[in-house]
Design a protein around this motif. Structure first.
Motif, PDB file in Angstrom:
ATOM      1  N   UNK A 245      56.740  79.433  43.538  1.00 18.06           N
ATOM      2  CA  UNK A 245      57.567  78.788  42.817  1.00 18.06           C
ATOM      3  C   UNK A 245      58.654  79.408  42.442  1.00 18.06           C
ATOM      4  N   UNK A 246      59.720  78.817  42.244  1.00 17.25           N
ATOM      5  CA  UNK A 246      60.874  79.412  41.530  1.00 17.25           C
ATOM      6  C   UNK A 246      61.490  78.339  40.732  1.00 17.25           C
ATOM      7  N   UNK A 247      62.286  78.741  39.731  1.00 18.38           N
ATOM      8  CA  UNK A 247      62.827  77.499  38.825  1.00 18.38           C
ATOM      9  C   UNK A 247      63.443  76.325  39.326  1.00 18.38           C
ATOM     10  N   UNK A 248      64.158  76.627  40.461  1.00 15.73           N
ATOM     11  CA  UNK A 248      64.747  75.249  41.032  1.00 15.73           C
ATOM     12  C   UNK A 248      63.543  74.410  41.638  1.00 15.73           C
ATOM     13  N   UNK A 249      62.617  74.978  42.065  1.00 10.61           N
ATOM     14  CA  UNK A 249      61.501  74.344  42.702  1.00 10.61           C
ATOM     15  C   UNK A 249      60.787  73.552  41.802  1.00 10.61           C
ATOM     16  N   UNK A 250      60.456  74.552  40.555  1.00 11.95           N
ATOM     17  CA  UNK A 250      59.786  73.816  39.457  1.00 11.95           C
ATOM     18  C   UNK A 250      60.549  72.649  38.811  1.00 11.95           C
ATOM     19  N   UNK A 251      61.810  72.614  38.787  1.00 12.56           N
ATOM     20  CA  UNK A 251      62.466  71.527  38.181  1.00 12.56           C
ATOM     21  C   UNK A 251      62.600  70.240  39.299  1.00 12.56           C
ATOM     22  N   UNK A 252      62.774  70.371  40.255  1.00 10.64           N
ATOM     23  CA  UNK A 252      62.536  69.273  41.461  1.00 10.64           C
ATOM     24  C   UNK A 252      60.988  68.854  41.353  1.00 10.64           C
ATOM     25  N   UNK A 253      60.109  69.707  41.323  1.00 18.75           N
ATOM     26  CA  UNK A 253      58.572  69.286  41.264  1.00 18.75           C
ATOM     27  C   UNK A 253      58.414  68.493  39.875  1.00 18.75           C
ATOM     28  N   UNK A 254      59.054  69.012  38.928  1.00 21.59           N
ATOM     29  CA  UNK A 254      58.745  68.187  37.606  1.00 21.59           C
ATOM     30  C   UNK A 254      59.298  66.754  37.751  1.00 21.59           C
ATOM     31  N   UNK A 255      60.477  66.651  38.307  1.00 17.99           N
ATOM     32  CA  UNK A 255      61.067  65.400  38.541  1.00 17.99           C
ATOM     33  C   UNK A 255      60.596  64.497  39.531  1.00 17.99           C
ATOM     34  N   UNK A 256      60.168  64.941  40.674  1.00 13.44           N
ATOM     35  CA  UNK A 256      59.613  64.229  41.742  1.00 13.44           C
ATOM     36  C   UNK A 256      58.274  63.762  41.624  1.00 13.44           C
ATOM     37  N   UNK A 257      57.417  64.926  41.469  1.00 17.26           N
ATOM     38  CA  UNK A 257      55.938  64.875  41.487  1.00 17.26           C
ATOM     39  C   UNK A 257      55.239  64.346  40.101  1.00 17.26           C
ATOM     40  N   UNK A 258      55.663  65.021  39.265  1.00 17.92           N
ATOM     41  CA  UNK A 258      55.306  64.836  37.713  1.00 17.92           C
ATOM     42  C   UNK A 258      56.035  63.395  37.148  1.00 17.92           C
ATOM     43  N   UNK A 259      57.166  63.211  37.593  1.00 21.51           N
ATOM     44  CA  UNK A 259      58.046  62.114  37.195  1.00 21.51           C
ATOM     45  C   UNK A 259      58.240  62.334  35.722  1.00 21.51           C
ATOM     46  N   UNK A 260      58.617  63.409  35.285  1.00 19.71           N
ATOM     47  CA  UNK A 260      58.790  63.580  33.798  1.00 19.71           C
ATOM     48  C   UNK A 260      60.452  64.098  33.916  1.00 19.71           C
ATOM     49  N   UNK A 261      61.259  63.128  33.446  1.00 19.30           N
ATOM     50  CA  UNK A 261      62.763  63.475  33.474  1.00 19.30           C
ATOM     51  C   UNK A 261      62.947  64.404  32.201  1.00 19.30           C
ATOM     52  N   UNK A 262      62.344  64.112  31.229  1.00 15.02           N
ATOM     53  CA  UNK A 262      62.681  65.149  29.973  1.00 15.02           C
ATOM     54  C   UNK A 262      62.167  66.562  30.191  1.00 15.02           C
ATOM     55  N   UNK A 263      61.082  66.871  30.902  1.00 17.00           N
ATOM     56  CA  UNK A 263      60.573  68.084  31.124  1.00 17.00           C
ATOM     57  C   UNK A 263      61.376  68.806  32.039  1.00 17.00           C
ATOM     58  N   UNK A 264      61.554  68.043  33.311  1.00 19.31           N
ATOM     59  CA  UNK A 264      62.554  68.768  34.357  1.00 19.31           C
ATOM     60  C   UNK A 264      63.974  69.039  33.735  1.00 19.31           C
ATOM     61  N   UNK A 265      64.276  68.249  32.604  1.00 22.02           N
ATOM     62  CA  UNK A 265      65.947  68.776  32.119  1.00 22.02           C
ATOM     63  C   UNK A 265      65.777  69.791  31.326  1.00 22.02           C
ATOM     64  N   UNK A 266      64.444  69.954  30.618  1.00 21.02           N
ATOM     65  CA  UNK A 266      64.480  71.181  29.706  1.00 21.02           C
ATOM     66  C   UNK A 266      64.309  72.462  30.781  1.00 21.02           C
ATOM     67  N   UNK A 267      63.515  72.387  31.942  1.00 16.80           N
ATOM     68  CA  UNK A 267      63.648  73.422  32.827  1.00 16.80           C
ATOM     69  C   UNK A 267      64.987  73.572  33.375  1.00 16.80           C
ATOM     70  N   UNK A 268      65.689  72.722  33.612  1.00 12.86           N
ATOM     71  CA  UNK A 268      66.987  72.802  34.042  1.00 12.86           C
ATOM     72  C   UNK A 268      68.145  73.601  33.210  1.00 12.86           C
ATOM     73  N   UNK A 269      67.926  72.977  31.888  1.00 10.93           N
ATOM     74  CA  UNK A 269      68.543  73.945  30.771  1.00 10.93           C
ATOM     75  C   UNK A 269      68.139  75.138  30.699  1.00 10.93           C
TER      76      UNK A 269
END
Length: 296
Positions: A245-269
């Motif tokens: 896993x790398x940060x970009x993969x973590x963001x996409x995974x949080x958004x698509x698999x976990x479906x957690x927009x807030x969590x993915x946004x925090x990782x993207x920030x």
């Protein structure tokens, strides 16, 4: 009237591009930052609980997957830095050997024409133990050789680094060749007359003169490493487990698999902050070097 129109015509022509930049780029950044303070899940929730406004970031700090992604980012950055070294070595060899320069430059640049997805798929085949490099070496007698790196968590990241170096070395080679061509030919002649060894010539004279080229390569490399996603997806899809896993993969995974927009946004920030922490010092160093050169 025609003079006034001439003055405002460029501004009018740039208005659509400026609007797209403000809305799609800068606006998206602020929207992502805002969502990182919310409890957004599948859809945006714009209500902020000020008693737990940093909830997503606290979760991120305790997430083992995020820690793995950050460590892999460092590993990928250091390992991919070898592409700059190989690019310089290739450029120096081509620059010294004038015959066949166009041919070798084309050969080494060819991997750059291949997308990272295709590069990842190709290297996944190469490292496949049943039909890739390992199987070939077994057939010719080297039966103890093990190249099944993608199946092992402690070596999968090194396989990704190897593929990244193969894909990008030609690009840095082209930049280095341009830097070498800009050096005055009289320097080479003077060094040859003074009996300076080729090794000392490159270490003490040529490389210091190419510091701007190296800085440019470092900036481009850092941006590519931070947003790395395609090659990880193609080669390992983040596995085995979370080992690649790398940060970009973590963001996409949080958004698509976990479906957690807030969590993915925090990782993207956090990715944005990492980009600024790496990118801004390099840019400031380049600007300082330019001012210093202009003052001399």
């Amino acid at each position: 009237m025609s003079i006034r129109w001439t003055r405002i015509a460029p501004q009018i022509a740039l208005t659509p591009a400026l609007a797209v930049t403000l809305v799609a780029f800068i606006g998206s950044i602020f929207w992502t930052i805002y969502l990182s303070f919310t409890r957004s899940r599948r859809v945006p929730d714009y209500a902020i609980d000020w008693s737990e406004w940093g909830r997503q970031y606290a979760r991120l700090a305790q997430d083992a997957g995020w820690s793995t992604a950050l460590w892999n980012l460092i590993t990928l950055g250091v390992g991919s830095g070898l592409a700059i070294v190989f690019g310089f070595v290739l450029a120096a060899m081509i620059d010294r050997e004038k015959r066949g320069e166009s041919f070798f430059r084309t050969v080494f640049l060819y991997p750059l024409a291949v997308s990272l997805i295709v590069t990842g798929v190709a290297w996944r085949w190469i490292l496949n133990p049943t039909m890739g490099l390992e199987a070939t070496l077994h057939r010719i007698g080297f039966e103890n050789v093990d190249f099944n790196w993608l199946a092992q968590g402690d070596t999968a990241m090194y396989a990704i680094i190897l593929a990244s170096i193969w894909q990008s070395s030609g690009f840095y080679m082209a930049l280095m060749i341009a830097g070498l061509k800009s050096i005055n030919s009289e320097i080479w002649s003077a060094a040859r007359l003074d009996g300076v060894s080729l090794w000392r010539l490159y270490i003490e004279i040529i490389i210091p003169m190419m510091k701007f080229t190296f800085l440019t390569c470092a900036i481009l490399l850092s941006l590519g490493v931070i947003k790395a996603y395609d090659i990880v997806l193609a080669m390992t899809n983040g596995g085995p487990g979370q080992s690649t896993w790398v940060p970009a993969y973590f963001v996409i995974n949080a958004l698509s698999q976990k479906q957690n927009l807030g969590y993915a946004s925090a990782a993207a920030v956090m990715m944005l902050l990492i980009t600024l922490a790496v990118f801004l010092p390099l840019v400031l160093l380049t600007a300082w070097q330019n001012r210093r050169r202009a003052a001399q």
